[in-house]
Design an enzyme around this catalytic site. Structure first.
Site, PDB file in Angstrom:
ATOM      1  CB  THR A  49      46.113  93.436  -8.479  1.00 15.63           C
ATOM      2  OG1 THR A  49      47.516  93.222  -8.698  1.00 15.63           O
ATOM      3  CG2 THR A  49      45.533  92.250  -7.731  1.00 15.63           C
ATOM      4  CB  SER A 149      52.530 104.136 -15.719  1.00 14.59           C
ATOM      5  OG  SER A 149      53.261 104.766 -14.706  1.00 14.59           O
ATOM      6  CG  HIS A 150      57.054 104.314 -15.469  1.00 15.52           C
ATOM      7  ND1 HIS A 150      56.262 104.298 -14.354  1.00 15.52           N
ATOM      8  CD2 HIS A 150      57.766 103.160 -15.446  1.00 15.52           C
ATOM      9  CE1 HIS A 150      56.490 103.184 -13.674  1.00 15.52           C
ATOM     10  NE2 HIS A 150      57.396 102.475 -14.318  1.00 15.52           N
ATOM     11  CG  ASP A 320      51.186 107.029 -11.039  1.00 10.65           C
ATOM     12  OD1 ASP A 320      52.239 107.302 -11.663  1.00 10.65           O
ATOM     13  OD2 ASP A 320      50.670 105.897 -11.055  1.00 10.65           O
ATOM     14  CD  GLU A 411      60.811  99.841  -3.910  1.00 11.52           C
ATOM     15  OE1 GLU A 411      60.779  99.151  -4.940  1.00 11.52           O
ATOM     16  OE2 GLU A 411      59.910  99.780  -3.039  1.00 11.52           O
TER      17      GLU A 411
END
Length: 582
Positions: A49, A149-150, A320, A411
């Site tokens: 996903t 991303s990170h 994001d 979170e």
């Protein structure tokens, strides 16, 4: 090298079009490193996903141009099977600032245009939220963003959005994966981008696309709370002059847009960390470009101290996620947890929202505090499995004309403000948080004052995540936990246990409710005195990932420091007792 491995290697080499990628594999062959070669061909990067993500390197287990082309061909075949007008609607493609991202994005565009798709490709690096925005903006069939991303510098990834603008969920992941496996056995279609442009199949997204997102942020109703119009008709934020903030893009792609949307909202005292402002795939000033990691925000906090700024703010490299540390009375900066930012934004947005726009949500492992805040505002609240793919798809499904989506968070520093983007968006989040601070400043209040008010009303909530190694057999931990009827943890009675794998919630009195959540190997124990333990057993290793929550009433005259210390003592006792029981 055994014959089967030799065949795989030769077959791969014959398909590679890029000399540098061919040389990377040839170097391993020349070194005789059969173990590494075997690892490169031990399978295929699994498409799920979240798409695919892995270390850049040769073979089907690495992120490379051939894997990207095969993945794209599989995606294209799946889209045409699912949507009759998929080619006409097109696919939006964007990419971050990692070394290979631009090339991977161009490879994806070359495959899709050769398959007859209209492709909207960003002409420069783009924050991930803009790709999600672009899918909605153009009414596209799907979106692709090339980003890790990170993750550390060696990684890259490929994430897919469905036509609703949200990340894909089952069964699309397995459907796409099957098509990728098939595409990997066939000749791959491809045309050069210059030819695709001439054939009017490739549409370059220039500055006007980025301006469209900027315009939508500027006029977003959920970001206009307390806004006023100046004499020239422009919107401005009362109290914005009182707010100063340091900002870092963490060597990512967020700086230009973050600075622009903040300035549009009237925040002119923004100090960017120069050493981290521009995209750099080596991430030279951080060991791990994730704002949650220790030390990752050191430079932005130092920048904030230099200017005595109120806030030290960060986006992760694809912008994001949003992280913030807030100045305290002693001049030091305290990072807020993702849950604290989530409840602050949720409270702020609900306190101003229209009666027909009060749908908010968070994940099962996030703080339960947002649900209590929502109840206080008579708002609609939902909870999902972890991941923004669930938060957004459920939010879309539950939205209605009388209960429109307002806000969701998880979170892990992810927030969605309004329905401009059906994914986490660190750019709109930073604007919303700055506006909250501006509003508080007009009342001579701080973020700490607002948190105190929320905790006084709903209780102080402390949330912690811990991974615990166990002595159980790998894969059998979940079954063992389900076989035991746990009546108490750490001396606190279990009032209810939700088993997401069985889709049921059992109460201490024997009552059973059916859960409306996808099946997942998760157990949620609700204990006395507002305590909660969530257990996610690993299916492959002898360990469990545990999420703990402690809720305490805030006593009269008690400070945030004092109640935090009380909560931490209770949290330590709970974790120790639970760990000993596993």
């Amino acid at each position: 090298m055994n014959s089967q491995l030799q065949f795989q290697v030769n077959h791969w080499l014959n398909q590679i079009k890029d000399d540098s990628e061919k040389q990377a594999l040839m170097s391993l062959i020349e070194q005789g490193d059969e173990a590494k070669i075997a690892a490169c061909f031990s399978g295929r990067l699994a498409f799920g996903t979240a798409g695919i993500r892995g270390i850049v390197g040769p073979g089907p287990m690495g992120m490379n141009r051939l894997v990207v082309r095969q993945t794209t061909a599989g995606l294209g075949n799946y889209l045409t099977a699912q949507m009759k007008d998929a080619c006409q609607r097109g696919v939006v493609i964007g990419y971050d600032g990692r070394h290979d991202s631009r090339q991977f994005a161009h490879d994806a565009a070359g495959v899709l245009t050769a398959m007859g798709f209209k492709v909207f490709l960003t002409a420069k690096v783009a924050p991930t939220p803009l790709v999600a925005f672009g899918v909605k903006h153009f009414g596209a069939a799907a979106g692709i963003v090339v980003t890790a991303s990170h993750n550390p510098p060696a990684y890259n990834g490929y994430k897919v959005y469905w036509h609703n603008g949200a990340q894909i969920i089952p069964p699309h992941d397995s459907g796409i994966a099957a098509c990728i496996e098939q595409a990997a056995t066939q000749e791959l279609p491809f045309i050069e981008l210059i030819d695709a442009t001439k054939q009017d199949k490739l549409h370059w997204l220039m500055d006007d696309f980025f301006e469209a997102y900027r315009h939508q942020i500027y006029h977003a109703g959920v970001l206009q709370f307390g806004g006023e119009k100046a004499d020239d008709g422009k919107l401005f934020t009362p109290g914005a002059d009182n707010i100063s903030l340091a900002y870092t893009a963490m060597h990512g792609v967020g700086a230009n847009m973050a600075e622009t949307v903040l300035k549009d909202a009237g925040f002119n005292r923004v100090y960017s960390v120069a050493a981290q402002r521009e995209p750099d795939g080596d991430f030279p000033t951080v060991n791990f470009p994730n704002p949650e990691e220790p030390g990752a925000m050191d430079l932005v906090i130092a920048e904030a101290k230099l200017h005595n700024a109120m806030l030290a703010c960060a986006n992760d490299p694809d912008a994001d996620r949003f992280a913030v540390a807030v100045r305290k009375d002693d001049g030091e900066y305290q990072p807020l947890t993702g849950d604290q930012v989530g409840v602050l934004l949720g409270h702020y947005l609900l306190s101003h929202s229209n009666p027909d726009q009060r749908l908010v949500g968070c994940t099962i492992v996030s703080s339960s505090l947002l649900s209590k805040i929502a109840a206080g505002f008579n708002a609609h609240y939902y909870t999902t499995l972890t991941g923004f793919k669930w938060l957004m798809n459920v939010g879309i499904a539950q939205s209605s004309p009388h209960s429109r989506f307002l806000f969701a968070y998880e979170e892990a520093l992810g927030y969605t403000v309004g329905n401009l983007v059906w994914d986490k968006d660190g750019l709109s989040a930073i604007v919303a948080f700055a506006k909250l601070c501006a509003e508080l400043s007009c009342k001579n209040q701080t973020i700490w004052d607002r948190l105190t008010e929320i905790y006084q009303q709903h209780g102080y909530h402390l949330n912690t995540q811990v991974s615990i190694a166990t002595s159980g057999d790998a894969g059998g931990i979940g079954a063992k936990l389900r076989a035991d009827t746990v009546q108490q943890i750490g001396g606190f009675g279990v009032q209810a246990c939700a088993d997401l794998n069985a889709s049921e919630k059992r109460y201490a009195d024997g009552h059973v409710d059916t859960l409306d959540l996808p099946k997942s190997d998760v157990l949620i124990y609700e204990l006395e005195q507002g305590l909660r333990v969530i257990v996610r057993p690993s299916g492959t290793e002898p360990k469990v990932k545990c999420y703990y929550e402690v809720c305490l009433p805030m006593l009269a005259g008690e400070t945030l420091t004092q109640v935090r210390e009380r909560a931490q003592l209770k949290m330590s006792a709970l974790i120790n007792a639970h760990q000993a029981s596993l």
